[in-house]
Design an enzyme around this catalytic site. Structure first.
Site, PDB file in Angstrom:
ATOM      1  CB  CYS A  36       8.487  39.097  91.135  1.00 13.12           C
ATOM      2  SG  CYS A  36       7.699  40.352  90.185  1.00 13.12           S
ATOM      3  N   GLY A  59      15.864  34.990  90.139  1.00 12.74           N
ATOM      4  CA  GLY A  59      16.204  36.339  90.391  1.00 12.74           C
ATOM      5  C   GLY A  59      15.106  37.426  89.910  1.00 12.74           C
ATOM      6  CG  PHE A 117      -0.994  37.205  88.242  1.00 11.67           C
ATOM      7  CD1 PHE A 117      -0.459  36.478  89.661  1.00 11.67           C
ATOM      8  CD2 PHE A 117      -2.458  37.617  88.400  1.00 11.67           C
ATOM      9  CE1 PHE A 117      -1.385  36.455  90.754  1.00 11.67           C
ATOM     10  CE2 PHE A 117      -3.203  37.376  89.690  1.00 11.67           C
ATOM     11  CZ  PHE A 117      -2.705  36.706  90.882  1.00 11.67           C
ATOM     12  CG  ASN A 174       5.230  36.014  92.378  1.00  9.91           C
ATOM     13  OD1 ASN A 174       4.769  35.425  91.313  1.00  9.91           O
ATOM     14  ND2 ASN A 174       5.391  37.000  92.441  1.00  9.91           N
ATOM     15  CG  ASN A 228      13.388  25.344  81.601  1.00 13.10           C
ATOM     16  OD1 ASN A 228      13.393  24.197  81.085  1.00 13.10           O
ATOM     17  ND2 ASN A 228      12.628  26.376  81.087  1.00 13.10           N
ATOM     18  CE  LYS A 252       2.871  39.508  92.262  1.00 13.87           C
ATOM     19  NZ  LYS A 252       2.962  39.229  90.626  1.00 13.87           N
TER      20      LYS A 252
END
EC number: 1.1.1.22
Length: 476
Positions: free
Chosen positions: A262, A259, A152, A210, A253, A206
């Site tokens: 990951c 991009g 991570f 993401n 934000n 994981k």
């Protein structure tokens, strides 16, 4: 404990170095002899703040070594971490596990006793089962246990993420493996939770994490679009949302889209895994589609701020990497932006503190400059793409004085619109209204004051013979 790390890319090098920092004896292995030689000489293959110093310190202390010989690294090791690349396949976007499978076969061939094979690479659910079968087929006598231990790490803060983690996830049903992994991560007992799960569960954690973060980014970007439509400010909206502890402020934000190595790869891989199992992940599908569309939309935003056309005009792009404090250009929004602007006739000048070498391999006909002020010289507009620290504290007067027209497109909302206006910039950002007529605004650049408009709509310069030939039609 002696530990071997297979792969010296981003994950492998950071993991190996930080495990050495914890006191383990680590040997990192790679088939790239030139990379290994460079590491022995202190040359880093990636840009990550603080990594070179940590590698040097642990190598000097004898806890960190580099080799091309896997058997040498595995000798006496209680755990062998697989940390090789899993790039997206061009055919379907699923993770390419060729390097992982090759590593498993090589580990099996060099096995001499009980050890863990720890998958640190990001891999689809079920990969641990495949690794187990590869090892059993190649070496039925090998006493190796396959464990999932997803990383991570965020590029730019990877060392802090490893040494001060939110959590550690270990996936195994084997009691011996749990004991070894608990020993490896014993220094974190009082720092963070160590979650022991089944192997498939760890692999999915994981991807799920993401995909959720990518969705959060995409959501705030869509809210930014709505803010522009209704006259609200996305900065305040994000703060108001983030103050709710159930939501949190991170990843709110608004910007040009996510991009990097990951999120783009992992969201697609998760989607393919779901499809293989007959499960629909509509939210992930939409996240991917919206993010891809947003990258293309950023070029239209620049064209609009430049008066409706960029043909024959010079655009300066500040920041190229997908985020600050890394040299990673993978899936960087700047690539889509630049290529689209070039197709519409723009000349591109660019600057990035660390990413220009990698960018030059991906982009053609771009002038790369050594500092932001040289980059914007005679530019018709400047685009802030990446919020590097040095790009968040620009001398705006100096910047504007070097430009042909002081037009600032801030795709990271670093500078308050009122501040840009005080320094004479016409502006456009994310999630708030742009200057009404940015292309006709004039700033502190004295040369801009020399522009006059003919009745037929073309520009001419007065008082400066050197520029009399530089005439271009103004947009309606």
């Amino acid at each position: 404990m002696r530990i071997a790390i297979v792969g010296t890319g981003y994950v492998g090098l950071v993991t190996g170095t930080c495990l050495a920092e914890l006191g383990h004896e680590v040997t990192c292995v790679d088939t790239d002899a030139a990379k290994i030689l460079g590491l022995k000489q202190g040359v880093m293959p990636i840009y990550e703040p603080g990594l070179a110093e940590l590698v040097a310190a642990n190598a000097a202390a004898g806890r960190l070594a580099f080799t091309t010989e896997l058997g040498q690294a595995m000798a006496g090791s209680g755990a062998i971490f697989i940390a090789v690349g899993t790039p997206a396949r061009a055919s379907d976007g699923q993770a390419d596990l060729g390097f992982v499978h090759a590593a498993a076969r090589q580990i099996a061939a060099n096995a001499t006793g009980f050890a863990l094979v720890v998958t640190k690479s990001t891999v689809p659910v079920g990969t641990g089962d495949t690794i187990e079968r590869i090892i059993a087929t190649a070496r039925p006598d090998a006493d190796l246990v396959v464990v999932s231990n997803p990383e991570f790490l965020r590029e730019g803060t990877a060392i802090a993420d490893f040494l001060k983690p939110d959590r550690i996830v270990v996936g195994t049903e084997d009691a011996r493996a749990r004991a070894v992994m608990a020993e490896i991560y014993r220094p974190f007992e009082d720092i963070c939770p160590v979650l022991m799960t089944g192997r498939r569960t760890a692999e999915l954690i994981k991807y799920a994490a993401n995909a959720f973060l990518a969705t959060k980014i995409t959501f705030i970007n869509e809210m930014a679009n709505l803010c522009e439509g209704v006259g609200a400010d996305i900065g305040s909206v994000a703060i108001g949302m983030g103050l709710d502890h159930r939501i949190g402020r991170s990843f709110l934000n608004a910007g040009p889209g996510y991009g990097g190595s990951c999120f783009p790869k992992d969201t697609v891989a998760l989607l393919r895994t779901a499809q293989d199992h007959g499960v629909t992940l509509r939210l992930v599908e939409d996240t991917i589609a919206v993010n891809d569309a947003r990258k293309r939309a950023m070029a239209r935003r620049v064209v609009s701020a430049a008066g409706g056309t960029v043909a024959g005009r010079t655009i300066a792009v500040l920041g190229l990497t997908f985020k600050p404090d890394t040299d990673d250009m993978r899936e960087a929004p700047s690539v889509a932006l630049i290529e689209t602007l070039q197709r519409q006739g723009a000349t591109i000048r660019a600057y990035d503190p660390a990413g220009m070498e990698n960018a030059a391999r991906m982009l053609d006909d771009v002038a790369f400059l050594n500092d932001p002020y040289t980059c914007v010289k005679d530019a018709d507009a400047v685009v802030l793409m990446t919020e590097w620290a040095e790009l968040t504290r620009l001398d705006l007067d100096r910047l504007g004085s070097r430009m042909r027209r002081p037009v600032f497109i801030d795709l990271r909302n670093v500078y308050a619109p009122a501040l840009l206006e005080r320094h004479g910039f016409a502006h456009a950002g994310i999630g708030h209204p742009p200057t009404a007529t940015p292309w006709t605004r004039r700033g502190p650049d004295r040369r801009a004051a020399l522009l006059r408009t003919r009745p037929d709509g073309t520009e001419r310069r007065t008082g400066d013979r050197r520029h009399r030939a530089q005439e271009a039609p103004l947009p309606a």
